[in-house]
Design a protein around this motif. Structure first.
Motif, PDB file in Angstrom:
ATOM      1  N   THR A  13      38.159 -92.254   3.632  1.00 30.14           N
ATOM      2  CA  THR A  13      39.677 -93.074   3.619  1.00 30.14           C
ATOM      3  C   THR A  13      39.948 -94.125   3.026  1.00 30.14           C
ATOM      4  OG1 THR A  13      39.097 -93.302   6.496  1.00 30.14           O
ATOM      5  CG2 THR A  13      40.469 -91.288   5.416  1.00 30.14           C
ATOM      6  N   GLU A  14      39.136 -94.993   2.910  1.00 29.28           N
ATOM      7  CA  GLU A  14      39.241 -96.610   2.850  1.00 29.28           C
ATOM      8  C   GLU A  14      39.706 -96.472   1.096  1.00 29.28           C
ATOM      9  OE1 GLU A  14      34.271 -95.634   3.102  1.00 29.28           O
ATOM     10  OE2 GLU A  14      35.861 -94.925   4.234  1.00 29.28           O
ATOM     11  N   PRO A  16      41.892 -94.621  -2.307  1.00 30.87           N
ATOM     12  CA  PRO A  16      42.986 -93.728  -2.884  1.00 30.87           C
ATOM     13  C   PRO A  16      42.364 -92.255  -2.306  1.00 30.87           C
ATOM     14  CG  PRO A  16      42.826 -95.523  -4.047  1.00 30.87           C
ATOM     15  CD  PRO A  16      42.196 -95.693  -2.773  1.00 30.87           C
ATOM     16  N   PHE A  17      43.478 -90.769  -1.997  1.00 30.61           N
ATOM     17  CA  PHE A  17      42.613 -89.590  -2.344  1.00 30.61           C
ATOM     18  C   PHE A  17      41.827 -89.597  -3.249  1.00 30.61           C
ATOM     19  CE2 PHE A  17      43.427 -85.293  -3.070  1.00 30.61           C
ATOM     20  CZ  PHE A  17      42.471 -84.680  -2.298  1.00 30.61           C
ATOM     21  N   LEU A  18      42.315 -89.978  -4.871  1.00 30.48           N
ATOM     22  CA  LEU A  18      41.526 -89.337  -5.737  1.00 30.48           C
ATOM     23  C   LEU A  18      40.459 -90.141  -6.237  1.00 30.48           C
ATOM     24  CD1 LEU A  18      44.645 -88.355  -8.558  1.00 30.48           C
ATOM     25  CD2 LEU A  18      42.845 -86.716  -7.211  1.00 30.48           C
ATOM     26  N   GLU A  19      40.022 -90.972  -5.378  1.00 33.57           N
ATOM     27  CA  GLU A  19      38.993 -91.600  -6.003  1.00 33.57           C
ATOM     28  C   GLU A  19      37.550 -91.542  -4.764  1.00 33.57           C
ATOM     29  OE1 GLU A  19      39.775 -95.920  -6.028  1.00 33.57           O
ATOM     30  OE2 GLU A  19      41.373 -95.773  -7.001  1.00 33.57           O
ATOM     31  N   ARG A  20      38.273 -90.489  -3.663  1.00 35.53           N
ATOM     32  CA  ARG A  20      37.159 -90.313  -2.826  1.00 35.53           C
ATOM     33  C   ARG A  20      35.941 -89.131  -3.182  1.00 35.53           C
ATOM     34  NH1 ARG A  20      41.665 -88.618   2.052  1.00 35.53           N
ATOM     35  NH2 ARG A  20      42.837 -90.846   1.601  1.00 35.53           N
ATOM     36  N   PHE A  21      36.233 -88.473  -4.634  1.00 36.03           N
ATOM     37  CA  PHE A  21      35.624 -87.431  -4.796  1.00 36.03           C
ATOM     38  C   PHE A  21      33.928 -88.690  -5.654  1.00 36.03           C
ATOM     39  CE2 PHE A  21      39.795 -85.549  -4.916  1.00 36.03           C
ATOM     40  CZ  PHE A  21      39.696 -84.074  -4.476  1.00 36.03           C
ATOM     41  N   ALA A  22      34.680 -89.317  -6.514  1.00 37.25           N
ATOM     42  CA  ALA A  22      33.989 -90.282  -6.932  1.00 37.25           C
ATOM     43  C   ALA A  22      32.675 -90.949  -6.524  1.00 37.25           C
ATOM     44  CB  ALA A  22      34.272 -91.381  -7.911  1.00 37.25           C
ATOM     45  N   ALA A  23      33.164 -91.775  -4.785  1.00 36.76           N
ATOM     46  CA  ALA A  23      32.592 -91.692  -3.875  1.00 36.76           C
ATOM     47  C   ALA A  23      31.322 -90.689  -3.230  1.00 36.76           C
ATOM     48  CB  ALA A  23      33.733 -92.388  -2.805  1.00 36.76           C
ATOM     49  N   VAL A  32      32.945 -80.873  -1.621  1.00 35.88           N
ATOM     50  CA  VAL A  32      34.134 -81.683  -0.663  1.00 35.88           C
ATOM     51  C   VAL A  32      34.265 -80.094  -0.643  1.00 35.88           C
ATOM     52  CG1 VAL A  32      33.719 -83.704  -1.926  1.00 35.88           C
ATOM     53  CG2 VAL A  32      35.800 -81.248  -2.799  1.00 35.88           C
ATOM     54  N   GLU A  33      35.698 -81.040   0.526  1.00 32.70           N
ATOM     55  CA  GLU A  33      36.715 -79.778   1.116  1.00 32.70           C
ATOM     56  C   GLU A  33      37.413 -80.865   1.546  1.00 32.70           C
ATOM     57  OE1 GLU A  33      35.410 -77.847   4.365  1.00 32.70           O
ATOM     58  OE2 GLU A  33      35.852 -79.717   6.201  1.00 32.70           O
ATOM     59  N   VAL A  34      38.782 -80.078   1.349  1.00 36.41           N
ATOM     60  CA  VAL A  34      39.967 -81.216   1.334  1.00 36.41           C
ATOM     61  C   VAL A  34      41.287 -79.806   2.706  1.00 36.41           C
ATOM     62  CG1 VAL A  34      41.919 -82.583   1.109  1.00 36.41           C
ATOM     63  CG2 VAL A  34      40.069 -82.328  -0.602  1.00 36.41           C
ATOM     64  N   LEU A 238      32.437 -93.939  11.770  1.00 34.41           N
ATOM     65  CA  LEU A 238      33.560 -95.955  12.894  1.00 34.41           C
ATOM     66  C   LEU A 238      33.319 -96.680  11.809  1.00 34.41           C
ATOM     67  CD1 LEU A 238      29.593 -95.426  15.422  1.00 34.41           C
ATOM     68  CD2 LEU A 238      32.364 -94.576  15.786  1.00 34.41           C
ATOM     69  N   GLY A 239      32.515 -97.136  10.609  1.00 33.12           N
ATOM     70  CA  GLY A 239      33.187 -98.420   9.643  1.00 33.12           C
ATOM     71  C   GLY A 239      33.355 -97.492   8.566  1.00 33.12           C
ATOM     72  N   THR A 240      32.885 -98.029   7.483  1.00 32.87           N
ATOM     73  CA  THR A 240      32.676 -97.331   6.466  1.00 32.87           C
ATOM     74  C   THR A 240      32.365 -96.287   5.966  1.00 32.87           C
ATOM     75  OG1 THR A 240      31.476 -98.539   5.014  1.00 32.87           O
ATOM     76  CG2 THR A 240      33.906 -99.631   5.160  1.00 32.87           C
ATOM     77  N   THR A 241      32.952 -95.210   5.358  1.00 31.05           N
ATOM     78  CA  THR A 241      31.889 -93.758   5.084  1.00 31.05           C
ATOM     79  C   THR A 241      30.194 -93.512   5.041  1.00 31.05           C
ATOM     80  OG1 THR A 241      34.143 -92.840   5.040  1.00 31.05           O
ATOM     81  CG2 THR A 241      32.660 -91.847   4.002  1.00 31.05           C
TER      82      THR A 241
END
Length: 250
Positions: A13-14, A16-23, A32-34, A238-241
């Motif tokens: 969540t650190e 933007p949503f569409l950038e989370r897939f690459a992460a 993934v699930e949303v 607890l911190g970054t994913t």
């Protein structure tokens, strides 16, 4: 070892949503699930799934009411017509994303009429979408006050009574700990009807290697009994994913 997927509503969540897939792909996840992706263009999500070779495991249903309504109302008497309309919309979205599971939320309700309504809606949904895997999930009443499906025994009863091949249980270890206090014992009873698993630690719903639930024993049990479904990390880092994903290799 179980197949792990990332819940992108809770993780990364650190970004933007569409950038989370690459992460998620960079962190080693294959899927993934949303929870509620409906405010994002479905094709934009499909593009990210394809670009990063990810599978979509699960989304929630029905879509949320952005004017402040409850998340889910499948057990609320009198809303059957609305449920059917919103289910069809969610189903189209799920099919576009290729979602393995569509989680049907009961909403806030109580009593025999709510149970009858929930069963009626689930029977209809299972028949309406015979090729779509559907799940229901017991959620503790501290997290969602008044949520109708807040008991695993009731969830087992409903799945068994409806007896549809495409309707199964969604087992969240955090909710199991809150509801029964016995994750492994509850899993033992629910395993035969479970299609999807979500994990988080007690007491603060953080990474699985941070608290009271014996996850090495739980994951070993999944392997020992041949669980073939996905295990989703649905927790508050607890911190970054990225800093906290070491629990998977551990």
């Amino acid at each position: 070892m179980p197949k792990f997927c990332a819940n992108l509503t809770w993780l990364f969540t650190e970004l933007p949503f569409l950038e989370r897939f690459a992460a998620a792909r960079e962190a080693g996840f294959d899927a993934v699930e949303v929870l509620f992706p409906y405010d994002v263009n479905a094709q934009d999500i499909v593009n990210e799934l394809v670009r990063h070779e990810l599978q979509m495991v699960l989304i929630n249903c029905p879509p949320p009411n952005y004017t402040g309504g409850a998340q889910g109302f499948a057990a609320v008497p009198g809303l059957q017509a609305r449920f059917r309309t919103d289910f069809k919309r969610a189903l189209r979205y799920a099919q576009t994303l290729g979602a393995h599971h569509l989680h049907i939320m009961s909403g806030v309700a109580e009593g025999p009429e709510a149970k009858e309504t929930f069963i009626e809606n689930l029977r209809w949904a299972a028949a309406e979408a015979p090729k779509q895997s559907l799940t229901i999930e017991p959620i503790n009443n501290e997290t969602m006050p008044g949520y109708f499906l807040s008991d695993f025994t009731l969830g087992h009863e409903i799945v068994t009574q409806i007896d549809a091949p495409n309707l199964r249980l969604q087992f969240d270890t955090y909710h199991a700990a809150k509801i029964t206090g016995d994750v492994l014992g509850t899993w033992e009873a629910m395993r035969p009807i479970t299609a999807h698993v979500q994990v988080a630690q007690m007491p603060d719903r953080s990474e699985p290697d941070q608290g009271k639930i014996d996850y090495p024993a739980f994951f070993a049990d999944l392997d020992a009994h041949g669980y073939q479904g996905w295990v989703s990390g649905e927790y508050k880092p607890l911190g970054t994913t990225q800093e906290g994903v070491g629990w998977i290799s551990a």
